[in-house]
Scaffold this motif. Sequence first.
Motif, PDB file in Angstrom:
ATOM      1  N   THR A  36       0.857  -1.177   0.000  1.00 27.31           N
ATOM      2  CA  THR A  36       0.000   0.000   0.000  1.00 27.31           C
ATOM      3  C   THR A  36       0.896   1.231   0.000  1.00 27.31           C
ATOM      4  N   PHE A  37       0.576   2.180  -0.874  1.00 23.28           N
ATOM      5  CA  PHE A  37       1.372   3.394  -1.010  1.00 23.28           C
ATOM      6  C   PHE A  37       0.471   4.527  -1.481  1.00 23.28           C
ATOM      7  N   THR A  38       0.971   5.730  -1.430  1.00 18.80           N
ATOM      8  CA  THR A  38       0.201   6.893  -1.857  1.00 18.80           C
ATOM      9  C   THR A  38       0.764   7.448  -3.151  1.00 18.80           C
ATOM     10  N   CYS A  39      -0.066   8.248  -3.815  1.00 19.45           N
ATOM     11  CA  CYS A  39       0.369   8.925  -5.037  1.00 19.45           C
ATOM     12  C   CYS A  39      -0.405  10.232  -5.162  1.00 19.45           C
ATOM     13  N   GLU A  40      -0.014  11.040  -6.098  1.00 19.04           N
ATOM     14  CA  GLU A  40      -0.714  12.291  -6.377  1.00 19.04           C
ATOM     15  C   GLU A  40      -2.043  11.989  -7.062  1.00 19.04           C
ATOM     16  N   THR A  41      -3.057  12.797  -6.825  1.00 20.85           N
ATOM     17  CA  THR A  41      -4.321  12.681  -7.543  1.00 20.85           C
ATOM     18  C   THR A  41      -4.054  12.938  -9.024  1.00 20.85           C
ATOM     19  N   ALA A  86      -3.494  -0.155 -17.166  1.00 20.42           N
ATOM     20  CA  ALA A  86      -2.866   0.688 -16.143  1.00 20.42           C
ATOM     21  C   ALA A  86      -2.225   1.920 -16.774  1.00 20.42           C
ATOM     22  N   CYS A  87      -1.703   1.775 -17.985  1.00 15.43           N
ATOM     23  CA  CYS A  87      -1.009   2.891 -18.641  1.00 15.43           C
ATOM     24  C   CYS A  87      -1.948   4.002 -19.094  1.00 15.43           C
ATOM     25  N   GLN A  88      -3.239   3.726 -19.149  1.00 14.80           N
ATOM     26  CA  GLN A  88      -4.214   4.718 -19.606  1.00 14.80           C
ATOM     27  C   GLN A  88      -5.143   5.166 -18.482  1.00 14.80           C
ATOM     28  N   THR A  89      -4.837   4.775 -17.253  1.00 12.56           N
ATOM     29  CA  THR A  89      -5.709   5.034 -16.114  1.00 12.56           C
ATOM     30  C   THR A  89      -5.067   6.016 -15.145  1.00 12.56           C
ATOM     31  N   GLN A  90      -5.828   7.031 -14.768  1.00 12.64           N
ATOM     32  CA  GLN A  90      -5.369   7.999 -13.776  1.00 12.64           C
ATOM     33  C   GLN A  90      -6.051   7.699 -12.448  1.00 12.64           C
ATOM     34  N   VAL A  91      -5.279   7.753 -11.382  1.00 12.33           N
ATOM     35  CA  VAL A  91      -5.779   7.501 -10.031  1.00 12.33           C
ATOM     36  C   VAL A  91      -6.420   8.783  -9.505  1.00 12.33           C
TER      37      VAL A  91
END
Length: 110
Positions: free
Chosen positions: A10-15, A82-87
């Motif tokens: 589990t990790f965090t990332c920028e919106t 995954a390459c076309q998906t934004q979190v």
Amino acid sequence: MPTVSAQGKTFTCETGANLRKVLLSNGVDLYNEGAKVINCLGFGSCGTCAVEVQGEVSEPKGKEKFRLSLPPHSSKSNLRLACQTQVLGDVTVTKHEGFWGQKAETKWQG
């Protein structure tokens, strides 16, 4: 910051971060079999970074929809590239078996 859970980590990332980049930069084994060497490097053309995503992400767009409509994928699957998906919020990612991650069997879960 959104939380991403994948492969027992589990990790965090920028919106708005690109899911493929987030997974790879955090040591997640995104590609199956030979796709580790032979993939499109995030251009959305090979389909080998297909994952199941639960949570808040961007809507699929043209390139992703097109690739996921071609075999061995199916437009009826609940997979995302995954390459076309934004979190956009907290997500849990699951990778399935098969060269393109298209099989029903799970390889790893969030």
